[in-house]
Design a protein around this motif. Structure first.
Motif, mmCIF file in Angstrom:
data_model
loop_
_atom_site.group_PDB
_atom_site.id
_atom_site.type_symbol
_atom_site.label_atom_id
_atom_site.label_comp_id
_atom_site.label_asym_id
_atom_site.label_seq_id
_atom_site.Cartn_x
_atom_site.Cartn_y
_atom_site.Cartn_z
ATOM 1 N N GLU A 55 55.565 54.511 26.721
ATOM 2 C CA GLU A 55 54.944 55.204 27.854
ATOM 3 C C GLU A 55 53.782 56.078 27.388
ATOM 4 O O GLU A 55 52.723 56.089 28.007
ATOM 5 C CB GLU A 55 55.979 56.079 28.580
ATOM 6 C CG GLU A 55 56.911 55.322 29.466
ATOM 7 C CD GLU A 55 56.258 54.843 30.746
ATOM 8 O OE1 GLU A 55 55.196 55.367 31.148
ATOM 9 O OE2 GLU A 55 56.812 53.915 31.344
ATOM 10 N N PHE A 56 53.988 56.798 26.286
ATOM 11 C CA PHE A 56 52.948 57.666 25.749
ATOM 12 C C PHE A 56 51.731 56.841 25.336
ATOM 13 O O PHE A 56 50.598 57.201 25.633
ATOM 14 C CB PHE A 56 53.485 58.473 24.558
ATOM 15 C CG PHE A 56 52.446 59.321 23.898
ATOM 16 C CD1 PHE A 56 51.993 60.485 24.497
ATOM 17 C CD2 PHE A 56 51.892 58.945 22.683
ATOM 18 C CE1 PHE A 56 51.018 61.271 23.894
ATOM 19 C CE2 PHE A 56 50.918 59.720 22.066
ATOM 20 C CZ PHE A 56 50.483 60.886 22.676
ATOM 21 N N ARG A 57 51.965 55.731 24.663
ATOM 22 C CA ARG A 57 50.863 54.870 24.229
ATOM 23 C C ARG A 57 50.100 54.318 25.428
ATOM 24 O O ARG A 57 48.874 54.247 25.424
ATOM 25 C CB ARG A 57 51.395 53.730 23.363
ATOM 26 C CG ARG A 57 51.890 54.209 22.021
ATOM 27 C CD ARG A 57 52.546 53.123 21.237
ATOM 28 N NE ARG A 57 52.889 53.588 19.896
ATOM 29 C CZ ARG A 57 53.366 52.824 18.950
ATOM 30 N NH1 ARG A 57 53.569 51.537 19.173
ATOM 31 N NH2 ARG A 57 53.643 53.317 17.762
ATOM 32 N N HIS A 58 50.819 53.946 26.455
ATOM 33 C CA HIS A 58 50.192 53.425 27.675
ATOM 34 C C HIS A 58 49.290 54.492 28.289
ATOM 35 O O HIS A 58 48.154 54.214 28.686
ATOM 36 C CB HIS A 58 51.289 52.988 28.652
ATOM 37 C CG HIS A 58 50.773 52.309 29.860
ATOM 38 N ND1 HIS A 58 50.779 52.892 31.100
ATOM 39 C CD2 HIS A 58 50.223 51.074 30.024
ATOM 40 C CE1 HIS A 58 50.247 52.062 31.976
ATOM 41 N NE2 HIS A 58 49.906 50.958 31.357
ATOM 42 N N TYR A 59 49.783 55.708 28.349
ATOM 43 C CA TYR A 59 49.001 56.826 28.876
ATOM 44 C C TYR A 59 47.756 57.065 28.026
ATOM 45 O O TYR A 59 46.658 57.249 28.557
ATOM 46 C CB TYR A 59 49.880 58.082 28.930
ATOM 47 C CG TYR A 59 49.114 59.330 29.284
ATOM 48 C CD1 TYR A 59 48.785 59.608 30.606
ATOM 49 C CD2 TYR A 59 48.696 60.222 28.302
ATOM 50 C CE1 TYR A 59 48.061 60.745 30.944
ATOM 51 C CE2 TYR A 59 47.974 61.355 28.622
ATOM 52 C CZ TYR A 59 47.654 61.618 29.941
ATOM 53 O OH TYR A 59 46.929 62.736 30.262
ATOM 54 N N GLU A 60 47.923 57.082 26.703
ATOM 55 C CA GLU A 60 46.791 57.309 25.796
ATOM 56 C C GLU A 60 45.717 56.231 25.980
ATOM 57 O O GLU A 60 44.517 56.530 25.976
ATOM 58 C CB GLU A 60 47.267 57.317 24.339
ATOM 59 C CG GLU A 60 48.040 58.560 23.956
ATOM 60 C CD GLU A 60 47.155 59.787 23.918
ATOM 61 O OE1 GLU A 60 46.154 59.791 23.190
ATOM 62 O OE2 GLU A 60 47.480 60.754 24.626
ATOM 63 N N LEU A 61 46.129 54.999 26.128
ATOM 64 C CA LEU A 61 45.177 53.900 26.333
ATOM 65 C C LEU A 61 44.444 54.068 27.660
ATOM 66 O O LEU A 61 43.224 53.895 27.727
ATOM 67 C CB LEU A 61 45.897 52.553 26.272
ATOM 68 C CG LEU A 61 46.316 52.123 24.867
ATOM 69 C CD1 LEU A 61 47.390 51.043 24.942
ATOM 70 C CD2 LEU A 61 45.113 51.640 24.063
ATOM 71 N N ASP A 62 45.167 54.424 28.707
ATOM 72 C CA ASP A 62 44.534 54.647 30.015
ATOM 73 C C ASP A 62 43.494 55.759 29.935
ATOM 74 O O ASP A 62 42.411 55.646 30.507
ATOM 75 C CB ASP A 62 45.582 55.000 31.078
ATOM 76 C CG ASP A 62 46.346 53.794 31.581
ATOM 77 O OD1 ASP A 62 45.955 52.646 31.265
ATOM 78 O OD2 ASP A 62 47.354 53.999 32.283
ATOM 79 N N GLU A 63 43.837 56.831 29.233
ATOM 80 C CA GLU A 63 42.904 57.943 29.062
ATOM 81 C C GLU A 63 41.650 57.495 28.317
ATOM 82 O O GLU A 63 40.542 57.883 28.680
ATOM 83 C CB GLU A 63 43.578 59.098 28.314
ATOM 84 C CG GLU A 63 44.586 59.858 29.141
ATOM 85 C CD GLU A 63 43.928 60.602 30.280
ATOM 86 O OE1 GLU A 63 43.024 61.416 30.040
ATOM 87 O OE2 GLU A 63 44.330 60.362 31.434
ATOM 88 N N GLU A 64 41.828 56.706 27.269
ATOM 89 C CA GLU A 64 40.675 56.247 26.483
ATOM 90 C C GLU A 64 39.788 55.324 27.316
ATOM 91 O O GLU A 64 38.563 55.437 27.278
ATOM 92 C CB GLU A 64 41.139 55.544 25.202
ATOM 93 C CG GLU A 64 40.009 55.103 24.305
ATOM 94 C CD GLU A 64 39.119 56.223 23.791
ATOM 95 O OE1 GLU A 64 37.927 55.949 23.510
ATOM 96 O OE2 GLU A 64 39.584 57.381 23.667
ATOM 97 N N PHE A 65 40.393 54.426 28.080
ATOM 98 C CA PHE A 65 39.593 53.564 28.963
ATOM 99 C C PHE A 65 38.816 54.412 29.973
ATOM 100 O O PHE A 65 37.643 54.159 30.234
ATOM 101 C CB PHE A 65 40.474 52.554 29.710
ATOM 102 C CG PHE A 65 40.808 51.331 28.921
ATOM 103 C CD1 PHE A 65 39.820 50.453 28.487
ATOM 104 C CD2 PHE A 65 42.119 51.025 28.607
ATOM 105 C CE1 PHE A 65 40.119 49.311 27.764
ATOM 106 C CE2 PHE A 65 42.440 49.892 27.885
ATOM 107 C CZ PHE A 65 41.436 49.032 27.459
ATOM 108 N N SER A 66 39.472 55.410 30.529
ATOM 109 C CA SER A 66 38.822 56.292 31.502
ATOM 110 C C SER A 66 37.649 57.035 30.861
ATOM 111 O O SER A 66 36.563 57.123 31.451
ATOM 112 C CB SER A 66 39.854 57.277 32.041
ATOM 113 O OG SER A 66 39.263 58.130 32.968
ATOM 114 N N ASP A 67 37.848 57.544 29.657
ATOM 115 C CA ASP A 67 36.787 58.245 28.946
ATOM 116 C C ASP A 67 35.610 57.317 28.675
ATOM 117 O O ASP A 67 34.454 57.694 28.821
ATOM 118 C CB ASP A 67 37.286 58.822 27.614
ATOM 119 C CG ASP A 67 38.213 60.013 27.821
ATOM 120 O OD1 ASP A 67 38.289 60.538 28.950
ATOM 121 O OD2 ASP A 67 38.865 60.405 26.831
#
Length: 71
Positions: A55-67
Motif C-alpha cells: 500500500e505504501f509503495r502504491h501511494y509513493e508511486l501515485d505521488e511521484e506520477f502526480s509530481d
C-alpha cells in the motif's frame, strides 16, 4: 534497476524498491507501478487484504506520477 525487478510480474513487500523515485526513469516507474498494482491485486485475492508495504509503495508511486505531471 536492470534484471530482477523488470523480470517479475509482481513486486512483493520483500523485494527491493527504490528509495528515491525521482531518480527512476519514466519507463521504469511505469514498470514498478504495474508490478505493485499486480501485487496489490494478488494480495487482495489471496489474503483478502493488502500488505502495508505494498500500500505504501502504491501511494509513493501515485505521488511521484502526480509530481511528474505537474512538471
Amino acid at each position: 534497476m536492470a534484471g530482477t525487478m523488470n523480470d517479475k510480474l509482481h513486486l512483493t513487500p520483500e523485494d527491493q524498491f527504490p528509495e528515491d523515485l525521482e531518480n527512476v526513469s519514466d519507463q521504469e516507474l511505469q514498470v514498478l507501478d504495474s508490478q505493485v498494482q499486480r501485487q496489490l491485486d494478488h494480495e487482495m485475492v489471496v489474503d483478502g487484504e493488502s500488505d502495508r508495504e505494498t500500500e505504501f509503495r502504491h501511494y509513493e508511486l501515485d505521488e511521484e506520477f502526480s509530481d511528474r505531471d505537474k512538471r
